[in-house]
Scaffold this motif. Structure first.
Motif, PDB file in Angstrom:
ATOM      1  N   ARG A 128      -3.445 -10.408  -8.044  1.00 26.00           N
ATOM      2  CA  ARG A 128      -2.183 -10.850  -8.673  1.00 26.00           C
ATOM      3  C   ARG A 128      -0.970 -10.268  -7.948  1.00 26.00           C
ATOM      4  NH1 ARG A 128      -4.998 -10.283 -13.953  1.00 26.00           N
ATOM      5  NH2 ARG A 128      -4.271  -8.144 -13.939  1.00 26.00           N
ATOM      6  N   ALA A 129      -1.138  -9.120  -7.324  1.00 24.35           N
ATOM      7  CA  ALA A 129      -0.020  -8.475  -6.637  1.00 24.35           C
ATOM      8  C   ALA A 129       0.351  -9.168  -5.330  1.00 24.35           C
ATOM      9  CB  ALA A 129      -0.339  -7.007  -6.357  1.00 24.35           C
ATOM     10  N   GLY A 130      -0.494 -10.024  -4.815  1.00 25.78           N
ATOM     11  CA  GLY A 130      -0.135 -10.670  -3.552  1.00 25.78           C
ATOM     12  C   GLY A 130      -1.179 -11.594  -2.989  1.00 25.78           C
ATOM     13  N   GLY A 131      -2.087 -12.057  -3.821  1.00 26.10           N
ATOM     14  CA  GLY A 131      -3.116 -12.964  -3.343  1.00 26.10           C
ATOM     15  C   GLY A 131      -4.106 -12.259  -2.426  1.00 26.10           C
ATOM     16  N   GLY A 132      -4.773 -13.048  -1.611  1.00 25.27           N
ATOM     17  CA  GLY A 132      -5.777 -12.510  -0.707  1.00 25.27           C
ATOM     18  C   GLY A 132      -5.221 -11.505   0.292  1.00 25.27           C
ATOM     19  N   ARG A 133      -3.966 -11.700   0.680  1.00 25.00           N
ATOM     20  CA  ARG A 133      -3.336 -10.780   1.645  1.00 25.00           C
ATOM     21  C   ARG A 133      -3.190  -9.368   1.092  1.00 25.00           C
ATOM     22  NH1 ARG A 133       1.427 -13.436   5.035  1.00 25.00           N
ATOM     23  NH2 ARG A 133      -0.002 -13.872   6.727  1.00 25.00           N
ATOM     24  N   ALA A 134      -3.080  -9.232  -0.218  1.00 23.42           N
ATOM     25  CA  ALA A 134      -2.903  -7.912  -0.838  1.00 23.42           C
ATOM     26  C   ALA A 134      -4.100  -7.007  -0.588  1.00 23.42           C
ATOM     27  CB  ALA A 134      -2.650  -8.060  -2.335  1.00 23.42           C
ATOM     28  N   PHE A 135      -5.271  -7.600  -0.376  1.00 23.94           N
ATOM     29  CA  PHE A 135      -6.464  -6.800  -0.119  1.00 23.94           C
ATOM     30  C   PHE A 135      -6.436  -6.158   1.270  1.00 23.94           C
ATOM     31  CE2 PHE A 135      -7.944  -9.595  -3.499  1.00 23.94           C
ATOM     32  CZ  PHE A 135      -8.560  -8.676  -4.340  1.00 23.94           C
ATOM     33  N   PHE A 136      -5.514  -6.597   2.117  1.00 26.59           N
ATOM     34  CA  PHE A 136      -5.429  -6.069   3.478  1.00 26.59           C
ATOM     35  C   PHE A 136      -4.119  -5.338   3.743  1.00 26.59           C
ATOM     36  CE2 PHE A 136      -8.604  -9.366   3.503  1.00 26.59           C
ATOM     37  CZ  PHE A 136      -9.640  -8.742   4.173  1.00 26.59           C
ATOM     38  N   LYS A 137      -3.367  -5.057   2.681  1.00 20.74           N
ATOM     39  CA  LYS A 137      -2.116  -4.315   2.826  1.00 20.74           C
ATOM     40  C   LYS A 137      -2.427  -2.908   3.357  1.00 20.74           C
ATOM     41  CE  LYS A 137       1.943  -2.836   0.288  1.00 20.74           C
ATOM     42  NZ  LYS A 137       2.572  -2.724  -1.020  1.00 20.74           N
ATOM     43  N   GLY A 138      -1.768  -2.533   4.438  1.00 15.15           N
ATOM     44  CA  GLY A 138      -1.998  -1.211   5.026  1.00 15.15           C
ATOM     45  C   GLY A 138      -3.156  -1.168   5.998  1.00 15.15           C
TER      46      GLY A 138
END
Length: 175
Positions: free
Chosen positions: A136-146
């Protein structure tokens, strides 16, 4: 320590890690109980099993392919021996260890994001709920933040640790 007590983490630069760890552990235990110390354990376990389950076979695969590519045409497609792998030049072993370290993080990094989310929360929510929060925080891309800093750290960390491990095993075997 990274997320719980930022002032204690800042003090680590002028103090020993154990002097910073003890107050952090005490604070977590006081506020969250013993369960607070194990928040994120299950996704951490999955992440570690995944990364090392990928790392070791991948590193050996890279080393074996380096041996195969360096062979003369007369040795052809003969199986790679442990002795050939053991005698790879140091830069080749460093490259194999570092590259495998980077590649093993790619599929496991989303698990690390969920683990971090669990550690940041005090609500006792599990893996499924925290996975939904990350999404919810950013879709699939959120899982790769950082991910980029993680991968930049992974190459030298794995290259150093695993090359030194290989060298120590070789030294011990030679005695």
């Amino acid at each position: 320590m990274q997320i719980h007590n930022r002032s204690a983490a800042a003090a680590a630069s002028s103090s020993s890690a154990s002097a910073v760890a003890a107050p952090t552990i005490m604070s977590i235990s006081k506020n969250l109980g013993a369960k607070g110390l194990s928040r994120g354990f299950v996704p951490t376990l999955f992440r570690e099993i995944g990364t090392f389950g990928i790392y070791f076979p991948l590193c050996e695969f890279i080393k074996h392919n380096m041996v195969r590519s360096s062979r003369t045409s007369t040795s052809g497609s003969a199986p790679v021996t442990a002795d050939e792998v053991k005698h790879l030049p140091l830069p080749a072993r460093i490259f194999a260890a570092g590259t495998a370290g980077v590649l093993c993080w790619l599929p496991c990094y989303p698990i690390d994001q969920v683990k971090t989310q669990m550690q940041l929360r005090n609500d006792g929510s599990g893996i499924a709920e925290n996975t939904r929060r990350v999404y919810r925080a950013g879709g699939g891309r959120a899982f790769f933040k950082g991910l980029a800093p993680c991968l930049l750290r992974a190459f030298p960390a794995y290259a150093t640790h695993m090359t030194m491990f290989d060298m120590m095993i070789a030294a011990a075997a030679a005695q």
